[in-house]
Design a protein around this motif. Structure first.
Motif, PDB file in Angstrom:
ATOM      1  N   GLN A  21      12.736  26.711 -70.992  1.00 37.12           N
ATOM      2  CA  GLN A  21      12.527  25.266 -70.999  1.00 37.12           C
ATOM      3  C   GLN A  21      11.621  24.834 -72.147  1.00 37.12           C
ATOM      4  O   GLN A  21      11.912  23.851 -72.838  1.00 37.12           O
ATOM      5  N   VAL A  22      10.525  25.550 -72.381  1.00 42.78           N
ATOM      6  CA  VAL A  22       9.625  25.187 -73.472  1.00 42.78           C
ATOM      7  C   VAL A  22      10.314  25.389 -74.812  1.00 42.78           C
ATOM      8  O   VAL A  22      10.175  24.567 -75.737  1.00 42.78           O
ATOM      9  N   GLY A  23      11.102  26.467 -74.950  1.00 40.93           N
ATOM     10  CA  GLY A  23      11.828  26.698 -76.189  1.00 40.93           C
ATOM     11  C   GLY A  23      12.813  25.590 -76.486  1.00 40.93           C
ATOM     12  O   GLY A  23      12.920  25.099 -77.628  1.00 40.93           O
ATOM     13  N   ARG A  24      13.577  25.153 -75.488  1.00 40.65           N
ATOM     14  CA  ARG A  24      14.523  24.061 -75.694  1.00 40.65           C
ATOM     15  C   ARG A  24      13.806  22.745 -75.970  1.00 40.65           C
ATOM     16  O   ARG A  24      14.262  21.934 -76.778  1.00 40.65           O
ATOM     17  N   LEU A  25      12.657  22.533 -75.312  1.00 39.94           N
ATOM     18  CA  LEU A  25      11.883  21.324 -75.567  1.00 39.94           C
ATOM     19  C   LEU A  25      11.423  21.268 -77.012  1.00 39.94           C
ATOM     20  O   LEU A  25      11.539  20.235 -77.679  1.00 39.94           O
ATOM     21  N   HIS A  26      10.928  22.374 -77.537  1.00 47.20           N
ATOM     22  CA  HIS A  26      10.476  22.410 -78.925  1.00 47.20           C
ATOM     23  C   HIS A  26      11.647  22.233 -79.887  1.00 47.20           C
ATOM     24  O   HIS A  26      11.506  21.591 -80.935  1.00 47.20           O
ATOM     25  N   ARG A  27      12.789  22.806 -79.539  1.00 51.93           N
ATOM     26  CA  ARG A  27      13.955  22.668 -80.413  1.00 51.93           C
ATOM     27  C   ARG A  27      14.405  21.213 -80.500  1.00 51.93           C
ATOM     28  O   ARG A  27      14.735  20.703 -81.582  1.00 51.93           O
ATOM     29  N   LEU A  28      14.423  20.513 -79.371  1.00 52.02           N
ATOM     30  CA  LEU A  28      14.802  19.102 -79.379  1.00 52.02           C
ATOM     31  C   LEU A  28      13.757  18.258 -80.097  1.00 52.02           C
ATOM     32  O   LEU A  28      14.097  17.268 -80.758  1.00 52.02           O
ATOM     33  N   ALA A  29      12.475  18.624 -79.966  1.00 54.21           N
ATOM     34  CA  ALA A  29      11.426  17.874 -80.650  1.00 54.21           C
ATOM     35  C   ALA A  29      11.551  18.003 -82.165  1.00 54.21           C
ATOM     36  O   ALA A  29      11.365  17.031 -82.902  1.00 54.21           O
ATOM     37  N   VAL A  30      11.858  19.192 -82.643  1.00 52.44           N
ATOM     38  CA  VAL A  30      12.032  19.397 -84.081  1.00 52.44           C
ATOM     39  C   VAL A  30      13.253  18.641 -84.586  1.00 52.44           C
ATOM     40  O   VAL A  30      13.245  18.053 -85.672  1.00 52.44           O
ATOM     41  N   ALA A  31      14.319  18.624 -83.766  1.00 51.66           N
ATOM     42  CA  ALA A  31      15.541  17.925 -84.172  1.00 51.66           C
ATOM     43  C   ALA A  31      15.418  16.418 -84.038  1.00 51.66           C
ATOM     44  O   ALA A  31      16.210  15.676 -84.623  1.00 51.66           O
ATOM     45  N   GLY A  32      14.448  15.966 -83.243  1.00 49.20           N
ATOM     46  CA  GLY A  32      14.292  14.529 -83.054  1.00 49.20           C
ATOM     47  C   GLY A  32      15.214  13.934 -82.017  1.00 49.20           C
ATOM     48  O   GLY A  32      15.327  12.711 -81.918  1.00 49.20           O
ATOM     49  N   GLY A  33      15.846  14.723 -81.210  1.00 47.78           N
ATOM     50  CA  GLY A  33      16.750  14.213 -80.183  1.00 47.78           C
ATOM     51  C   GLY A  33      17.870  15.203 -79.912  1.00 47.78           C
ATOM     52  O   GLY A  33      17.793  16.371 -80.314  1.00 47.78           O
ATOM     53  N   PRO A  34      18.955  14.760 -79.250  1.00 48.56           N
ATOM     54  CA  PRO A  34      19.163  13.375 -78.808  1.00 48.56           C
ATOM     55  C   PRO A  34      18.230  12.981 -77.663  1.00 48.56           C
ATOM     56  O   PRO A  34      17.775  13.844 -76.902  1.00 48.56           O
ATOM     57  N   SER A  35      17.972  11.658 -77.543  1.00 55.53           N
ATOM     58  CA  SER A  35      16.994  11.202 -76.569  1.00 55.53           C
ATOM     59  C   SER A  35      17.437  11.478 -75.139  1.00 55.53           C
ATOM     60  O   SER A  35      16.614  11.782 -74.284  1.00 55.53           O
ATOM     61  N   TRP A  36      18.749  11.424 -74.874  1.00 54.93           N
ATOM     62  CA  TRP A  36      19.208  11.671 -73.508  1.00 54.93           C
ATOM     63  C   TRP A  36      18.971  13.126 -73.111  1.00 54.93           C
ATOM     64  O   TRP A  36      18.635  13.436 -71.974  1.00 54.93           O
ATOM     65  N   GLY A  37      19.156  14.044 -74.078  1.00 61.34           N
ATOM     66  CA  GLY A  37      18.910  15.456 -73.793  1.00 61.34           C
ATOM     67  C   GLY A  37      17.433  15.729 -73.566  1.00 61.34           C
ATOM     68  O   GLY A  37      17.054  16.510 -72.687  1.00 61.34           O
TER      69      GLY A  37
END
Length: 518
Positions: A21-37
């Motif tokens: 979960q933390v790994g995916r959270l950081h990956r989405l934060a670096v990518a800037g989204g998508p906001s729904w994800g």
């Protein structure tokens, strides 16, 4: 991505489990989204301030890369804008480097603090200059605007954002960035409703000095009032009881509106106030009868620092009482100086009450020593100096914070200085995540100091103590306090004794008797 990383001021850390979960959270934060994800992931049981190997959080990463929508969403779910990475930097530093004023506005309105320094002594202003972004002009004007707002509010003037900008623009007259038009554009961009999960105070202008409330007189959202520096006066008819609280701060007895207080302040004006800011962050959210009570805070005249106003401490710290003139003034072995009004067992029991409360909140004090124990009056000792506090190792067992904090609760405190090494276990000295027994190790060292009257490790310097602990031995096979033993000292040994003391203290407290610690 490689070209982007080469321009960043810090190395980005890695996550041990990229698919967690933390790994995916950081990956989405670096990518800037998508906001729904990002929203769907945050709605699950996930640590919004989960760290990577560099101590960086998802909020830090999204702020560093200028992803304003991700920053806004992470803050809505309780991310801490003042969370410190291993290098001492915060998401506010990262937002300043990005040059994105909207990112910085979100961070400041969520309680971001512009006064914090990284380990190199750099403030967010320094990071903004290092970024060299095209929008650095707007960033500098926003930071100047925050300073003008808080200055006017502290001195008794209520300012709306437009009025404060007009005042700032009138002072400069030749703003390159459009002044009030620029700030109004930011405010309009921030008018969309925030998710229900965020815990925010009524809206006031972004200050950059922590999260404030719109109640009058001005105060923190936790109910801590601001005291005008002019209201602090020397105590009349009382001796000066000033003593050192740490290598950078002093405790002084003063009057605030005619009432006695003990003020924790910097030794030298203009030095970095990070110790006081970290102590404030923890004191404003952790309240217990065995913790030193914070009454108010007072900003310095130039707003770069502050003083913390605590309940009056009449006797000083335990360190001052046990060692009144430094390490060489300690009494002979077996004859420690008495603590006024307190038997050793009762004193240690009061310290244990504070530690038990912190452990119930999954927090470690992180810097327990005789400097941190304050003798408020004869018969009463309280624990202060919370600036080194950290979450315990079992933090994933803790439910999502629901205590109504401005963000998810106090983040990791400052690393302990070498002067505290003689009281600390190796994991705290090295900056690792503390275990449940880390404070108990320090408690055992403190108990030995109380009963012998001698400094731990016989007054050796911090670096030498660290080297001995890393080797797993004391000098000549000694225990940390200098007590001769025929067996080598191992870092885990005192914690076993602490467990017995803790169990005994719980039983004796329940029965109303003093534990037999001697």
């Amino acid at each position: 991505m490689s070209s982007l990383r080469s321009r960043l001021p810090v190395e980005l850390g890695s996550v041990r489990d990229p698919e967690g979960q933390v790994g995916r959270l950081h990956r989405l934060a670096v990518a800037g989204g998508p906001s729904w994800g990002l929203t769907r992931l945050l709605q699950r049981v996930v640590q919004v301030d989960g760290e990577n190997s560099a101590g960086q959080t998802a909020l830090f990463l999204s702020a560093l890369l200028g992803h304003s929508s991700a920053v806004r969403l992470l803050l809505a779910f309780g991310a801490n804008p003042n969370h410190r990475c291993l290098d001492g930097s915060t998401p506010v530093h990262a937002g300043a480097f990005s040059g994105r004023s909207l990112v910085m506005l979100h961070l400041l309105q969520a309680g971001g603090d512009l006064r914090l320094h990284d380990q190199q002594g750099h403030t967010p202003w320094d990071w903004a200059e290092q970024g060299g972004a095209k929008q650095s002009c707007e960033m500098r004007e926003l930071l100047q605007l925050c300073r003008a707002n808080i200055s006017a509010l502290v001195h008794g003037s209520e300012l709306a954002p437009t009025a404060s900008v007009d005042q700032l623009q009138a002072g400069s007259g030749h703003s390159l960035c459009g002044g009030s038009l620029f700030f109004l554009r930011l405010v309009q961009a921030d008018r969309a409703p925030w998710p229900e999960q965020i815990r925010r105070s009524p809206r006031i202008p972004a200050s950059g000095f922590g999260q404030l409330s719109s109640l009058w007189p001005l105060g923190l959202v936790t109910g801590i009032p601001l005291a005008d520096p002019k209201e602090l006066l020397p105590a009349q008819g009382e001796p000066d009881r000033t003593y050192e609280s740490s290598s950078h701060t002093l405790m002084a007895n003063l009057l605030w509106r005619g009432h006695p207080v003990t003020v924790r302040q910097l030794k030298a004006p203009g030095t970095q106030p990070d110790v006081l800011l970290a102590d404030l962050q923890h004191c404003s959210t952790l309240h217990h009868p065995s913790l030193l009570l914070l009454m108010a805070l007072s900003p310095s005249a130039d707003l770069s620092g502050l003083c913390l106003l605590f309940e009056p401490v009449w006797l000083g710290s335990l360190h001052v009482v046990l060692h009144p003139q430094g390490p060489r003034a300690a009494g002979p072995r077996g004859a420690p100086r008495p603590v006024p009004g307190l038997l050793p067992g009762r004193l240690l029991l009061q310290v244990l009450e504070a530690l038990l409360f912190l452990q119930a909140r999954w927090r470690a004090h992180g810097g327990l020593s005789s400097h941190a124990v304050q003798l408020v009056r004869p018969g009463l000792a309280k624990v202060g100096s919370l600036e080194h506090g950290r979450s315990l190792h079992q933090r994933w067992l803790r439910p999502r914070p629901q205590q109504g904090y401005p963000w998810g609760g106090p983040g990791p405190g400052l690393p302990p200085p070498p002067e505290l090494y003689p009281w600390l276990p190796l994991e705290l000295i090295c900056g690792d995540t503390p275990a449940a027994t880390s404070d108990l190790y320090s408690f055992c060292i403190l108990a030995q100091e109380v009963f012998t009257g001698e400094l731990p490790w016989a007054g050796r310097e911090g670096p030498e103590v660290k080297a001995k602990l890393e080797a797993g031995l004391g000098s000549r096979g000694e225990l940390p306090g200098g007590l001769d033993h025929t067996v080598p000292f191992t870092p885990g040994f005192p914690t076993r004794e602490a467990s017995h003391i803790l169990e005994a203290a719980g039983r004796e407290s329940h029965e109303g008797r003093i534990p037999a610690l001697s």
